[in-house]
Design a protein around this motif. Sequence first.
Motif, PDB file in Angstrom:
ATOM      1  N   THR A   4      70.031   1.704 -90.322  1.00  0.00           N
ATOM      2  CA  THR A   4      68.699   0.811 -90.612  1.00  0.00           C
ATOM      3  C   THR A   4      68.598   1.678 -92.384  1.00  0.00           C
ATOM      4  N   GLN A   5      69.262   2.962 -92.480  1.00  0.00           N
ATOM      5  CA  GLN A   5      69.205   4.319 -93.534  1.00  0.00           C
ATOM      6  C   GLN A   5      69.693   3.988 -94.301  1.00  0.00           C
ATOM      7  N   TRP A   6      69.296   4.207 -95.407  1.00  0.00           N
ATOM      8  CA  TRP A   6      70.222   4.186 -96.619  1.00  0.00           C
ATOM      9  C   TRP A   6      70.685   5.483 -97.118  1.00  0.00           C
ATOM     10  N   LYS A  12      62.277  -0.177-105.040  1.00  0.00           N
ATOM     11  CA  LYS A  12      62.147  -0.026-103.749  1.00  0.00           C
ATOM     12  C   LYS A  12      61.535  -1.696-102.491  1.00  0.00           C
ATOM     13  N   SER A  23      69.729  10.217 -96.405  1.00  0.00           N
ATOM     14  CA  SER A  23      68.418  10.767 -95.654  1.00  0.00           C
ATOM     15  C   SER A  23      69.001  12.459 -96.492  1.00  0.00           C
ATOM     16  N   ASP A  29      64.448  -2.862 -99.936  1.00  0.00           N
ATOM     17  CA  ASP A  29      64.384  -3.771 -99.056  1.00  0.00           C
ATOM     18  C   ASP A  29      64.611  -5.314 -99.263  1.00  0.00           C
ATOM     19  N   VAL A  58      68.326   5.770-104.624  1.00  0.00           N
ATOM     20  CA  VAL A  58      68.023   5.907-102.914  1.00  0.00           C
ATOM     21  C   VAL A  58      68.307   7.933-103.497  1.00  0.00           C
ATOM     22  N   GLU A 112      66.589  10.881-102.169  1.00  0.00           N
ATOM     23  CA  GLU A 112      66.704  12.037-101.274  1.00  0.00           C
ATOM     24  C   GLU A 112      66.685  13.452-101.965  1.00  0.00           C
ATOM     25  N   ASN A 163      74.739   6.115 -96.834  1.00  0.00           N
ATOM     26  CA  ASN A 163      75.239   5.277 -96.288  1.00  0.00           C
ATOM     27  C   ASN A 163      76.105   4.242 -97.487  1.00  0.00           C
ATOM     28  N   MET A 206      75.409   4.140 -91.486  1.00  0.00           N
ATOM     29  CA  MET A 206      73.975   4.221 -90.547  1.00  0.00           C
ATOM     30  C   MET A 206      72.927   2.553 -90.756  1.00  0.00           C
TER      31      MET A 206
END
Length: 241
Positions: free
Chosen positions: A166-168, A226, A170, A230, A194, A198, A180, A164
Amino acid sequence: MIVRYGDQEVSCLVRQTAAVTGRIRIHVYPNGDVEIEAPANKQSNEIRAAAQRRARWIFQHRNAAISARQLATPREYVSGETHFYLGRRYKLLVYESSTKPSEVKLLRGKLEITVPVADRAAIKRRLNSWYSVRAAEYLNTRFSEVTERVSWLDRRPPLKLMRMKTQWGSCSPNGVIYLNPALVRAPRHCIEYVMVHELCHMVEHNHSRRFFDLLDAQLPGWQTTKRELDSLAELILAGND
Ligand SMILES: [Zn+2]
């Protein structure tokens, strides 16, 4: 002169000035080099102690300088370039050999890659496939461990690795967790964060108050982790092209 902070170390250049009074100054250059400037009357143990006291500051600035530089330059896949694995930086060493098998090894803080022809595309392909294998192995093992600690699950939900931008991670409405594979470049505690995040979505599908209560209970202090993740996001995801 070597300055250490945690498991990182840097060799600093010491320059003694003609001045006989004044402070010890430390410079971090854009390429990550560190120079200690000390007046002529300072003894080396004094200089070492002064540098060591500021080790945290030195590494923060040095890492920021190196990261900024890496972002500004596209990956070239040549010896000397650094690549992340589980949050640590490894120096790439490229070997060209027509007789040895093509392989990637983590050895003494270096990422050694052997390829028959050392061109950028071949090295990139070989390295990416190594990262994919490591990601599948590490993330699957870790996911099982993390799932076992979580009280609301009696069995491990299905895990899929998906690249992905933009995402780690979902969590799908039917309970499949996506991670990811680029996460394998991030520090272990960030990966754990992460996963727990989730898994909390298995219970609370949004970012409601109840979701954060669950996350707080499961992983106190997750906010610091986090923030760390980031700050690495751009760098790590950029390396994942
Ligand atoms: Zn979320």
